[in-house]
Design a protein around this motif. Structure first.
Motif, PDB file in Angstrom:
ATOM      1  N   ASP A  71       0.841  -1.198   0.000  1.00  0.00           N
ATOM      2  CA  ASP A  71       0.000   0.000   0.000  1.00  0.00           C
ATOM      3  C   ASP A  71       0.880   1.254   0.000  1.00  0.00           C
ATOM      4  N   VAL A  72       0.320   2.323  -0.540  1.00  0.00           N
ATOM      5  CA  VAL A  72       1.013   3.621  -0.579  1.00  0.00           C
ATOM      6  C   VAL A  72       0.090   4.667  -0.003  1.00  0.00           C
ATOM      7  N   THR A  73       0.610   5.489   0.905  1.00  0.00           N
ATOM      8  CA  THR A  73      -0.177   6.560   1.518  1.00  0.00           C
ATOM      9  C   THR A  73       0.184   7.888   0.858  1.00  0.00           C
ATOM     10  N   VAL A  74      -0.837   8.553   0.359  1.00  0.00           N
ATOM     11  CA  VAL A  74      -0.626   9.827  -0.328  1.00  0.00           C
ATOM     12  C   VAL A  74      -1.364  10.939   0.413  1.00  0.00           C
ATOM     13  N   ALA A  75      -1.082  12.162  -0.006  1.00  0.00           N
ATOM     14  CA  ALA A  75      -1.790  13.324   0.530  1.00  0.00           C
ATOM     15  C   ALA A  75      -2.943  13.642  -0.415  1.00  0.00           C
ATOM     16  N   GLY A  76      -4.152  13.212  -0.055  1.00  0.00           N
ATOM     17  CA  GLY A  76      -5.263  13.409  -0.971  1.00  0.00           C
ATOM     18  C   GLY A  76      -6.611  13.408  -0.283  1.00  0.00           C
ATOM     19  N   ASP A  77      -7.630  13.728  -1.067  1.00  0.00           N
ATOM     20  CA  ASP A  77      -9.020  13.727  -0.627  1.00  0.00           C
ATOM     21  C   ASP A  77      -9.614  12.366  -1.007  1.00  0.00           C
ATOM     22  N   PHE A  78     -10.024  11.592  -0.011  1.00  0.00           N
ATOM     23  CA  PHE A  78     -10.474  10.217  -0.233  1.00  0.00           C
ATOM     24  C   PHE A  78     -11.604  10.151  -1.258  1.00  0.00           C
ATOM     25  N   ASN A  79     -12.621  10.979  -1.080  1.00  0.00           N
ATOM     26  CA  ASN A  79     -13.784  10.933  -1.975  1.00  0.00           C
ATOM     27  C   ASN A  79     -13.435  11.385  -3.385  1.00  0.00           C
ATOM     28  N   ARG A  80     -12.602  12.412  -3.488  1.00  0.00           N
ATOM     29  CA  ARG A  80     -12.219  12.891  -4.819  1.00  0.00           C
ATOM     30  C   ARG A  80     -11.338  11.864  -5.540  1.00  0.00           C
ATOM     31  N   LEU A  81     -10.479  11.189  -4.804  1.00  0.00           N
ATOM     32  CA  LEU A  81      -9.652  10.156  -5.427  1.00  0.00           C
ATOM     33  C   LEU A  81     -10.520   8.996  -5.925  1.00  0.00           C
ATOM     34  N   ILE A  82     -11.545   8.642  -5.156  1.00  0.00           N
ATOM     35  CA  ILE A  82     -12.489   7.609  -5.617  1.00  0.00           C
ATOM     36  C   ILE A  82     -13.152   8.067  -6.919  1.00  0.00           C
ATOM     37  N   GLN A  83     -13.524   9.343  -6.979  1.00  0.00           N
ATOM     38  CA  GLN A  83     -14.141   9.888  -8.190  1.00  0.00           C
ATOM     39  C   GLN A  83     -13.192   9.758  -9.393  1.00  0.00           C
ATOM     40  N   ILE A  84     -11.897  10.019  -9.171  1.00  0.00           N
ATOM     41  CA  ILE A  84     -10.915   9.908 -10.258  1.00  0.00           C
ATOM     42  C   ILE A  84     -10.866   8.492 -10.798  1.00  0.00           C
ATOM     43  N   ILE A 116      -0.341  -0.296  -8.229  1.00  0.00           N
ATOM     44  CA  ILE A 116       0.041   0.771  -7.298  1.00  0.00           C
ATOM     45  C   ILE A 116       1.560   0.735  -7.161  1.00  0.00           C
ATOM     46  N   LYS A 117       2.188   1.886  -7.396  1.00  0.00           N
ATOM     47  CA  LYS A 117       3.640   2.027  -7.264  1.00  0.00           C
ATOM     48  C   LYS A 117       3.920   3.339  -6.540  1.00  0.00           C
ATOM     49  N   LYS A 118       5.210   3.648  -6.426  1.00  0.00           N
ATOM     50  CA  LYS A 118       5.573   4.956  -5.892  1.00  0.00           C
ATOM     51  C   LYS A 118       7.018   5.263  -6.275  1.00  0.00           C
ATOM     52  N   ASN A 119       7.339   6.555  -6.285  1.00  0.00           N
ATOM     53  CA  ASN A 119       8.723   6.995  -6.425  1.00  0.00           C
ATOM     54  C   ASN A 119       9.043   7.949  -5.282  1.00  0.00           C
ATOM     55  N   ASP A 120      10.055   8.763  -5.437  1.00  0.00           N
ATOM     56  CA  ASP A 120      10.458   9.630  -4.327  1.00  0.00           C
ATOM     57  C   ASP A 120       9.441  10.716  -4.024  1.00  0.00           C
ATOM     58  N   GLU A 121       8.587  11.065  -4.995  1.00  0.00           N
ATOM     59  CA  GLU A 121       7.670  12.185  -4.811  1.00  0.00           C
ATOM     60  C   GLU A 121       6.196  11.779  -4.862  1.00  0.00           C
ATOM     61  N   TYR A 122       5.869  10.773  -5.641  1.00  0.00           N
ATOM     62  CA  TYR A 122       4.466  10.494  -5.922  1.00  0.00           C
ATOM     63  C   TYR A 122       4.098   9.046  -5.611  1.00  0.00           C
ATOM     64  N   GLY A 123       2.812   8.884  -5.234  1.00  0.00           N
ATOM     65  CA  GLY A 123       2.185   7.588  -5.309  1.00  0.00           C
ATOM     66  C   GLY A 123       1.604   7.431  -6.700  1.00  0.00           C
TER      67      GLY A 123
END
Length: 484
Positions: free
Chosen positions: A364-377, A399-406
C-alpha cells in the motif's frame, strides 16, 4: 625598459672610462715633467733611476685613483639611472596590465614631479576603466537576465548567419543545447522549415517582419507569433537580425475549446431535449392509449432525462472545479482503500461485459489526498477502461511509488488512442469514439473533471496508448510528507 636602462648604463660607463683614461694620460705626462723641473730649480740632482722610480710611483697612484674614481662614478650613475628608470618601468608595467584588461592594477612610482604626474594620470585612467568595466558587467547582467526571463524565445543571428545570442526559452522550445547552437549557422540547427524561411526573409529584406506560423515540434502542433528585425549598429552598420517568438498555442487552444464547448453543449443538450419533446408530443397526440407504446416512450423519456441530468451535473461539477479558490481536503489517504472502493462501484458494469480485474499491488502507498475525490478519479478511469474495451478482457490496476508520488496505473486491452488524439482526450466533450461513448451514456466531461481534480492535488496524469492494444492511464498523487 630594463634593456634601455642597461644600454644607458653601459653608455655612461664607456663615457666615464674614456674621460678618466684621457685625464690619466694627461696627468701621467704633465706631472712627471713638473716634478723634474721642480727638482732642477731647487738644485736637487736626480739620476735617471730615481726619475724613473718617481714616474712609476706617480703612475701607480694616478691609476689607483682613476680606478677608484671610475668605480665610484659607475655606482653613482647606476643608482641615478635606476632612480630615474624604475618609476617609468613601474608605470609601463601598469599600462601593460591595463591593456590586458586588469583594471585593478595601480602604479606606485615616485620621483620627479613629471613622473608623479604621469603616475597619477595612469592611475586615474585605471580607475575610470574599472568603473566602466563595472558598469558594463552590470549592464551585461541586466541584459542577460532580461533575455533569459522575457518569457519569449529569442535568437540573434549575426551578418555571417551564425547564432550570437540565444535564450533558454528558445533552447527548451526546440530541445537544443547551448553548445549545439552558439556560433553555429542557423540552418544547421534543425529548426522547422517555416522558421528558417522567416529568418531568410528578414535577412533578404533587412526590414522588420511579423507573422503567425504553425509548426510541429515533437509531434505537437504549436502556434508562434514571430517578430524579426534587423540589428543596426553605429553609423548604420548592419550587424544581423534578431528573432523573437511568442508561443500563442495555449491562446489558440483555449479559443478553440471555447468554440467547441459552445457547439458541444448545444449539441449534447439538443439531443435529449429533442427526444423528450418528440416522444412527449407523440404521447399527447394519442399514443398514450397504447399501454405498451406508452411504457416504451416513458422509458425513453426517463433515460434521456437521466442523461440530461448527468450532463448538467457534470457541467456544474466542472464549473465548481474551475472556480477560483477551489481546493480539496488533503489528508493521509490509502491508495489501496481508494482502489478497493472504486472497484466495488464499477464491478456491476465489469460483470455485464464478462471482464475481470487484475490487481498488482506489492504494498500500500499513503498519499496526501481527498479520499472521496480520489475515488471519483479512479471510478471514472475504470469506467472508461470498461467502456472502451471489448468483452472478456482484463482491466489491470497497479500501485507504485517513487520519491515524490504515489502512482496508480489503470490499463485496459481496448481500442487504444492514436498519438495525435492523446493531447486532446482531456478536453471537454472530446471523444475518441463518439458513437460508442454517447451510446454508453457518457457526457464527454469525465476526463476533464479527472484532470482538474488531479491538478487540485498537485499531481499529474499521463497517457500511454497503442491503437488496437489498449490504453494505460498513469496518475501521480504527491506522497504524504512526514513531519519531523
Amino acid at each position: 625598459m630594463r634593456s634601455y636602462g642597461n644600454k644607458l648604463f653601459l653608455f655612461y660607463i664607456i663615457l666615464t672610462g674614456s674621460v678618466l683614461a684621457v685625464l690619466g694620460f694627461v696627468l701621467g705626462q704633465l706631472f712627471p715633467f713638473y716634478i723634474v723641473n721642480y727638482f732642477s730649480e731647487n738644485n736637487i740632482d736626480l739620476d735617471t733611476d730615481q726619475i724613473d722610480y718617481i714616474k712609476k710611483q706617480f703612475a701607480f697612484i694616478i691609476t689607483f685613483l682613476l680606478v677608484v674614481s671610475f668605480i665610484l662614478i659607475c655606482l653613482i650613475n647606476g643608482k641615478l639611472i635606476r632612480n630615474l628608470l624604475d618609476p617609468i618601468e613601474n608605470i609601463t608595467q601598469t599600462a601593460r596590465e591595463l591593456t590586458k584588461g586588469n583594471y585593478r592594477s595601480r602604479a606606485f612610482a615616485v620621483g620627479p614631479a613629471n613622473i608623479v604626474e604621469l603616475r597619477n594620470s595612469v592611475n586615474l585612467l585605471a580607475r575610470n576603466l574599472q568603473e566602466i568595466e563595472k558598469i558594463r558587467e552590470i549592464e551585461n547582467e541586466r541584459l542577460k537576465t532580461l533575455i533569459e526571463n522575457m518569457g519569449s524565445a529569442l535568437i540573434m543571428i549575426d551578418r555571417e548567419a551564425t547564432v550570437s545570442i540565444v535564450n533558454r526559452q528558445f533552447l527548451d522550445g526546440f530541445q537544443l543545447d547551448l553548445d549545439e547552437v552558439k556560433d553555429k549557422n542557423f540552418l544547421t540547427l534543425g529548426l522547422p522549415k517555416r522558421i528558417e524561411e522567416f529568418i531568410d526573409h528578414v535577412f533578404l529584406t533587412e526590414l522588420p517582419y511579423r507573422k503567425q506560423i504553425e509548426i510541429e515540434v515533437n509531434q505537437e502542433i504549436q502556434y508562434k507569433q514571430i517578430y524579426g528585425a534587423p540589428v543596426v549598429g553605429e553609423h548604420g552598420r548592419w550587424l544581423g537580425v534578431v528573432i523573437v517568438m511568442h508561443d500563442i498555442s495555449e491562446l489558440i487552444r483555449l479559443e478553440q475549446i471555447r468554440k467547441d464547448f459552445v457547439a458541444n453543449v448545444s449539441h449534447e443538450l439538443r439531443t435529449p431535449i429533442t427526444s423528450i419533446k418528440g416522444f412527449s408530443e407523440t404521447l399527447l397526440d394519442g399514443a398514450f392509449k397504447d399501454e405498451k407504446m406508452l411504457i416504451s416512450f416513458l422509458d425513453i423519456i426517463h433515460q434521456e432525462s437521466n442523461r440530461l441530468q448527468m450532463l448538467i451535473e457534470d457541467l456544474l461539477e466542472l464549473s465548481r472545479l474551475e472556480q477560483h479558490g477551489f481546493s480539496v481536503k488533503i489528508m493521509p489517504t490509502s491508495l489501496q482503500e481508494v482502489l478497493i472502493r472504486a472497484v466495488e462501484l464499477t464491478s456491476p458494469r465489469l460483470d455485464e461485459k464478462n471482464m475481470q480485474f487484475n490487481v498488482d499491488i506489492a504494498r500500500d502507498v499513503t498519499v496526501a489526498g481527498d479520499f472521496n475525490r480520489l475515488i471519483q478519479i479512479f471510478t471514472n478511469l475504470i469506467t472508461n477502461a470498461i467502456t472502451y474495451s471489448p468483452e472478456n478482457t482484463t482491466i489491470t490496476l497497479r500501485i507504485k511509488k517513487n520519491d515524490e508520488y504515489g502512482i496508480v496505473e489503470v490499463e485496459d486491452e481496448g481500442m487504444g488512442i492514436d498519438k495525435s488524439e492523446i493531447a486532446r482526450v482531456f478536453e471537454r466533450f472530446y471523444r475518441v469514439d463518439k458513437a460508442r461513448s454517447r451510446n454508453s451514456g457518457g457526457t464527454g466531461l469525465g476526463l476533464a473533471i479527472v484532470k482538474h481534480i488531479i491538478e487540485a492535488h498537485y499531481g499529474k496524469i499521463q497517457v500511454n496508448s497503442t491503437v488496437g492494444k489498449g490504453t494505460c492511464m498513469i496518475v501521480y498523487i504527491p506522497l504524504r510528507k512526514k513531519r519531523n
